[in-house]
Motif scaffolding. Sequence first.
Motif, PDB file in Angstrom:
ATOM      1  N   GLU A   1      19.033  54.506  30.204  1.00 51.27           N
ATOM      2  CA  GLU A   1      18.073  55.490  30.706  1.00 51.27           C
ATOM      3  C   GLU A   1      17.975  55.421  32.226  1.00 51.27           C
ATOM      4  O   GLU A   1      17.941  56.437  32.917  1.00 51.27           O
ATOM      5  N   HIS A   2      17.965  54.187  32.718  1.00 50.98           N
ATOM      6  CA  HIS A   2      17.900  53.990  34.165  1.00 50.98           C
ATOM      7  C   HIS A   2      19.132  54.536  34.852  1.00 50.98           C
ATOM      8  O   HIS A   2      19.049  55.105  35.940  1.00 50.98           O
ATOM      9  N   ILE A   3      20.295  54.353  34.203  1.00 49.90           N
ATOM     10  CA  ILE A   3      21.536  54.872  34.788  1.00 49.90           C
ATOM     11  C   ILE A   3      21.464  56.386  34.854  1.00 49.90           C
ATOM     12  O   ILE A   3      21.817  57.002  35.854  1.00 49.90           O
ATOM     13  N   GLN A   4      20.943  56.998  33.782  1.00 52.27           N
ATOM     14  CA  GLN A   4      20.775  58.450  33.735  1.00 52.27           C
ATOM     15  C   GLN A   4      19.893  58.914  34.901  1.00 52.27           C
ATOM     16  O   GLN A   4      20.213  59.873  35.609  1.00 52.27           O
ATOM     17  N   GLN A   5      18.802  58.173  35.118  1.00 51.78           N
ATOM     18  CA  GLN A   5      17.889  58.515  36.219  1.00 51.78           C
ATOM     19  C   GLN A   5      18.615  58.454  37.564  1.00 51.78           C
ATOM     20  O   GLN A   5      18.445  59.324  38.426  1.00 51.78           O
ATOM     21  N   THR A   6      19.429  57.420  37.695  1.00 51.92           N
ATOM     22  CA  THR A   6      20.166  57.257  38.970  1.00 51.92           C
ATOM     23  C   THR A   6      21.111  58.421  39.198  1.00 51.92           C
ATOM     24  O   THR A   6      21.164  58.995  40.286  1.00 51.92           O
ATOM     25  N   VAL A   7      21.845  58.787  38.129  1.00 52.45           N
ATOM     26  CA  VAL A   7      22.795  59.886  38.239  1.00 52.45           C
ATOM     27  C   VAL A   7      22.067  61.162  38.627  1.00 52.45           C
ATOM     28  O   VAL A   7      22.500  61.905  39.531  1.00 52.45           O
ATOM     29  N   THR A   8      20.959  61.426  38.010  1.00 51.89           N
ATOM     30  CA  THR A   8      20.178  62.631  38.331  1.00 51.89           C
ATOM     31  C   THR A   8      19.753  62.614  39.791  1.00 51.89           C
ATOM     32  O   THR A   8      19.866  63.620  40.500  1.00 51.89           O
ATOM     33  N   ALA A   9      19.279  61.446  40.228  1.00 51.73           N
ATOM     34  CA  ALA A   9      18.810  61.331  41.616  1.00 51.73           C
ATOM     35  C   ALA A   9      19.949  61.590  42.596  1.00 51.73           C
ATOM     36  O   ALA A   9      19.775  62.293  43.602  1.00 51.73           O
ATOM     37  N   ILE A  10      21.147  61.037  42.284  1.00 47.55           N
ATOM     38  CA  ILE A  10      22.295  61.244  43.183  1.00 47.55           C
ATOM     39  C   ILE A  10      22.686  62.713  43.208  1.00 47.55           C
ATOM     40  O   ILE A  10      22.940  63.296  44.255  1.00 47.55           O
ATOM     41  N   LYS A  11      22.677  63.353  42.008  1.00 46.76           N
ATOM     42  CA  LYS A  11      23.023  64.781  41.908  1.00 46.76           C
ATOM     43  C   LYS A  11      22.086  65.612  42.772  1.00 46.76           C
ATOM     44  O   LYS A  11      22.518  66.476  43.525  1.00 46.76           O
ATOM     45  N   GLU A  12      20.791  65.303  42.659  1.00 49.72           N
ATOM     46  CA  GLU A  12      19.799  66.046  43.445  1.00 49.72           C
ATOM     47  C   GLU A  12      20.068  65.887  44.928  1.00 49.72           C
ATOM     48  O   GLU A  12      20.055  66.860  45.684  1.00 49.72           O
ATOM     49  N   ALA A  13      20.314  64.642  45.305  1.00 44.30           N
ATOM     50  CA  ALA A  13      20.550  64.357  46.725  1.00 44.30           C
ATOM     51  C   ALA A  13      21.775  65.106  47.221  1.00 44.30           C
ATOM     52  O   ALA A  13      21.781  65.681  48.307  1.00 44.30           O
ATOM     53  N   LEU A  14      22.841  65.125  46.388  1.00 48.21           N
ATOM     54  CA  LEU A  14      24.080  65.793  46.780  1.00 48.21           C
ATOM     55  C   LEU A  14      23.888  67.294  46.891  1.00 48.21           C
ATOM     56  O   LEU A  14      24.372  67.928  47.825  1.00 48.21           O
ATOM     57  N   SER A  15      23.151  67.882  45.921  1.00 50.95           N
ATOM     58  CA  SER A  15      22.992  69.333  45.941  1.00 50.95           C
ATOM     59  C   SER A  15      22.171  69.750  47.163  1.00 50.95           C
ATOM     60  O   SER A  15      22.371  70.828  47.715  1.00 50.95           O
ATOM     61  N   ALA A  16      21.271  68.859  47.619  1.00 54.02           N
ATOM     62  CA  ALA A  16      20.483  69.175  48.806  1.00 54.02           C
ATOM     63  C   ALA A  16      21.354  69.194  50.058  1.00 54.02           C
ATOM     64  O   ALA A  16      21.005  69.796  51.066  1.00 54.02           O
ATOM     65  N   MET A  17      22.482  68.501  49.978  1.00 54.54           N
ATOM     66  CA  MET A  17      23.340  68.396  51.163  1.00 54.54           C
ATOM     67  C   MET A  17      24.307  69.567  51.297  1.00 54.54           C
ATOM     68  O   MET A  17      24.913  69.761  52.335  1.00 54.54           O
ATOM     69  N   VAL A  18      24.489  70.337  50.232  1.00 57.80           N
ATOM     70  CA  VAL A  18      25.435  71.456  50.289  1.00 57.80           C
ATOM     71  C   VAL A  18      24.832  72.588  51.127  1.00 57.80           C
ATOM     72  O   VAL A  18      23.687  72.963  50.935  1.00 57.80           O
ATOM     73  N   ILE A  19      25.616  73.079  52.075  1.00 59.54           N
ATOM     74  CA  ILE A  19      25.100  74.181  52.899  1.00 59.54           C
ATOM     75  C   ILE A  19      25.303  75.477  52.143  1.00 59.54           C
ATOM     76  O   ILE A  19      26.428  75.786  51.729  1.00 59.54           O
ATOM     77  N   LYS A  20      24.227  76.185  51.965  1.00 65.50           N
ATOM     78  CA  LYS A  20      24.342  77.417  51.173  1.00 65.50           C
ATOM     79  C   LYS A  20      24.558  78.617  52.077  1.00 65.50           C
ATOM     80  O   LYS A  20      24.182  78.619  53.209  1.00 65.50           O
TER      81      LYS A  20
END
Lengths: 281, 613
Positions: free
Chosen positions: A262-281
Motif C-alpha cells: 500500500e505504501h509503495i502504491q502511495q509512493t508511485v501516486t505521489a511521484i506520478k503527481e509530481a511528474l505531471s506537475a512538471m510537464v509544460i502544457k
Amino acid sequence: MSAGSISYNPDGTLNRSKTKNTLGPHSKIATQAAFYAKVKYGAKISVGSMSGHAANNALQIAMETCDADVLHLYNDPSFAGADTIGTAEVLKKGVEKMEGQMERKMDIVFSGHRATDGETGQTGPQIAWKLGLTFLGNVISYDVDLEKRTVTAKRLLNLRGVPEIIQEIEAPLPVFIAIDPSYKYHFNTVSLRLSAEKYKKEAHEKSQNYQKYIQTFNREGLGAEKTLIGLVGSPTIVYNVQRVPKGKAIRNAKVLDGSNPEHIQQTVTAIKEALSAMVIK
Amino acid sequence: MEKYDVAIIGGGSSGLAALKQLSNLGKQAIVLEAGDKIGSKNISGGILYSKKPKKGKVTNVEDLYNNFLEDAPYERKITRYILHSTSKDKIYSMDLTAAHDYQSNFGCTVLMNKLNFWFAKQATEASHKFGGGIIPGVHVKSITWNDEGRAIIQTDELDAFEVKAIIAADGVNSEIAEMVGARSKFNPTQLYQGVKVIIKLPEKIINERFEISSGEGAAHLFAGDVTLNHIGGGFLYTNHDTLSIGAVYHFDSLLKNPIEPYTLIDALLNNPMVSELIKDTVPITKEPDKSLPQEEQLKTRFDIAKLIKDWNDVRGYYFTSECEDPDGVKARLDSLEEQMTEKFGITFGIKHVESEYGAKLIPDGKRCRMEKPFFKNILFVGDAAGRGIFIGPRIEGLNVGIDDGVLAANAVARALDKNDFSESYLGEYYSQLVDESPYTVDMKQIDKDYLKIFLDAAKDVPSDIIGSRYGPIMKMMSSNTFRGIAIKFANILGYDKLLPMIETEDTYVKVPIQLAERLGKIVSTSYFPKTTLIGDRISKLSYNDDHISHIKLLDTANEFMKKIPLLCPAKCYAEENGKIILQYEGCLDCGTCSQKTEWRHPRGEKGVHYNYG
C-alpha cells in the motif's frame, strides 16, 4: 570591514585592493569561450581587466586559458569605488580602445556570468548596452557562421516552476555574450583538438612572461569621463551586508515502509503527481 | 572525413616512444590518450632500464630522448639491488647488484606520471613539425576498414577519421587487440597482478636509511613469508623523496589462494625491516575544543592545516640535498614545531605516510607475448603485445615497450615511404624486427651468463635447502663444466616445460622461508604500522566518475566471479545475498575483473587519475 573574502572601505565601497586578486571563475569561463573562437575560427583575442593591482595575476590566468593576443589592464585611482555601471563604463572604453588598436569593430565581446566579488551580474549587460551590442545571456554553447556573419547560441533558461529550458537563437554579429557557468568547450575533430593543444602550449609559454603582453591604461589613456566612472559615477552605495537567512524547512516528510504494498502504491501516486506537475502544457 | 598518416592509441611510454621516433623520421602521427593529462593513467613498478645486450641492438631511452640523462625527471639511479628472504623477524639478504648490472647501462627508478609527461613534451615538440601531436581525453571505440584498406577510427569524443596505419599501445588490457580479434584476453596463467603504494620520506632520510647518496638508489626484492604463500614477491624502490612499495603476484596463484591484494602490501609493510625503512615523524593534531563557537573551531582547523603545510615544506626542504643553509632552516623548523606545540597542542609521533595506492596487471612475456604482434595495418607494442620480462629477479617492461615503440615506428615509416600497409609489407616486417630483438630472445631462452651471476650470488645457500625437487638441476647449473650442457638441455625443453618447475611455491615461499630461518639475521623494529583501510587508500585518489559504468557484469555465477570480491584491488566488488555486485566508481582500471566481464577502459578523461603512477 570584511565579510567572507570581500573587503569594504569604511565608506561602504568595495575595497578591491584587499579583495583577493585572481581571475574569477566566471571570467575564466568567458576566456575559455573566447579560446573556442580562437581554435575554431582563428579569432584574435583581447582581454581587459579593471583592477587596482599593477601585477595582475588575473591576466596571467587569462593568458594561460585563452592564449590572448593582447592583455589590457585598466588601472587608475579614479576607478576606485566603482559599482557595476561605473565598471561597465571603464570596460566599454577598454573595448573601444581595443577596437581602435585593431582598426576594426569587435565581433564578439564575452563576459562572465557575474563577478564573484560583487555578485550582481549586471556589469555584462550594462557594457553591452553601452556598446549598443545585442546581448545574449546564459549562453552554454555557440557557433559562428563566418559567411552569413551570424552567431547561433544555446541559452540555458531557468524559469520558476519550470525545468531547465535550452533556447536556441541566431543573431547577427556583433554580439555580446555573457557565458553560463556550465559552458564547456568541445572540439569534435582531430584537427581542432590538435590546434587546441598547440594553442594551449603557446598559451602556457606566453603566460610565463605575461607581463610582456600587458598594456596598462589609466583614465586619460582610455579617455573615460570623470563623472561616469569610479565613486563619482556610481549611484550604488553598499551600506550593509547581511547573510541570507536560512529558510525554514518546508519539506513534508512521511515515513513509508518499503515492504508494504500500500505504501509503495502511495509512493508511485505521489511521484506520478509530481511528474505531471512538471510537464509544460 | 579527416585523414592522417598514423594513429598511436595510448599515450604511455611505448606509444610516446613511437610518436617520438616517427617524428624523428619526419612522419605525421597522432597519439590518442584516454587520460585527461598524459601520464595520469600510467602506473609501473618503477624501474626503467637502459641495456647493452651482447648480441643485437635495442633502442634505449637515452637513444630516443638524447637529453634524458640531463633533463628527465627520473628518480634515482639504482646502485644496490638486494633480494631478501623473509620469515617473521628473520631476514636473509642476497646482494644481486651484479645481476642487476648485467648488460645494463643503468637502471633508474621512475614515477610514470611525471616521466610520461616529460616524454610527451619531447615527443610533442618533434611531432608538431609534421602536423601530428597528442590528443588527450579520447577513448577509441571501434576500428573498421574501408575498401582501400584504410582504418577508420571511431572514438567516444571525436568525429571518425581515417589513418593509414595504427600502433596499438593501449596496455595490457588492450581493447584494440580484443575488438579486432588480434588476440584473446590474456588469461590468469599469463598475468601478474601488481599493487603499489607510494610512501613519502624526505630525501636525506632515504639516503641515510638505505646507505646511498642523493643520486643513488636502492632496490629491494622480497620473497618468503611476506608472499602469504603466493608465487611472486614484494619490492621496495627508492625514489627521490618517496618510496615505491609493491606486491606482484602471479594471477593464477592469487586465484588458487584468493586474498585481498592490499593485504599483500600490508604484509610487506609489516615486515620489521620494511617497517623500519618507511617510518617517519608526523604531527599529531588534537581535535579543536568542541565548546568553542563553530567559526572559531573552523578557524583553528585552518590555522593548524596551514602550520602543518609550512612544517612539511620546511622539513622537506631541510632534508633535501639542495638545502643551502641547514642551520637557518633547522632554526625555522624548530620554531614552527614550538608554535605547533604551544599554540595548538600538536605532538609528534612515528608513522608512515602513504601518498598513493595503485594497481595494474602485468603481462608475463615468457607466456603471453604475441607471436605475430600485428593485425592488418595495426601493430601492437609493449604491454598490449604482452611483452614483460620476468626472469627470476630480472623484471623489465618499460624498456621493452620503448624499444617496441621504436621498432613499430620504423616499420610504419618504411610502409609510408612505399605506401604499402599490407600485412606482408608492414606487419610481417615489424614481427621480424620484434623477433630479432634481444628482448624477445631473452623471453625465449635462458642466458647462461646471467644464470651464473645469479647462482654465484646464491653460492652460500646450503644445497639441502634447495630441496630434492630441483637439487640435481641446481648442482649441474652451479658447476662450470656442466652449466653449458644443462642450459642447452633446458633450452631444448623450453620455458614452457621449465617454468612449472621453477615458478613454484618452493621457489618463492618455502625455500626463502627456510633460508631466512636457518641463515637469516633477526631484524627488530620499534614501529608497527597500522593498516591503512582500502577505503582510505581509494579516497585519496582523484577520480572523474562517468555516469555510465565501463564494466558490465555478465554471468556472475562462476568460480572466477565468486572470487572477484577478494581479487579486486579497489574492492569494487562485494557479495550480497549470494549475488555479486559491482560499484564501478573507485575502479583502478587494472583489468583484474576483465576475465569474466565486459570490460572497457573508461571514456576520455574519466576514471582514476594517478599523481605519481
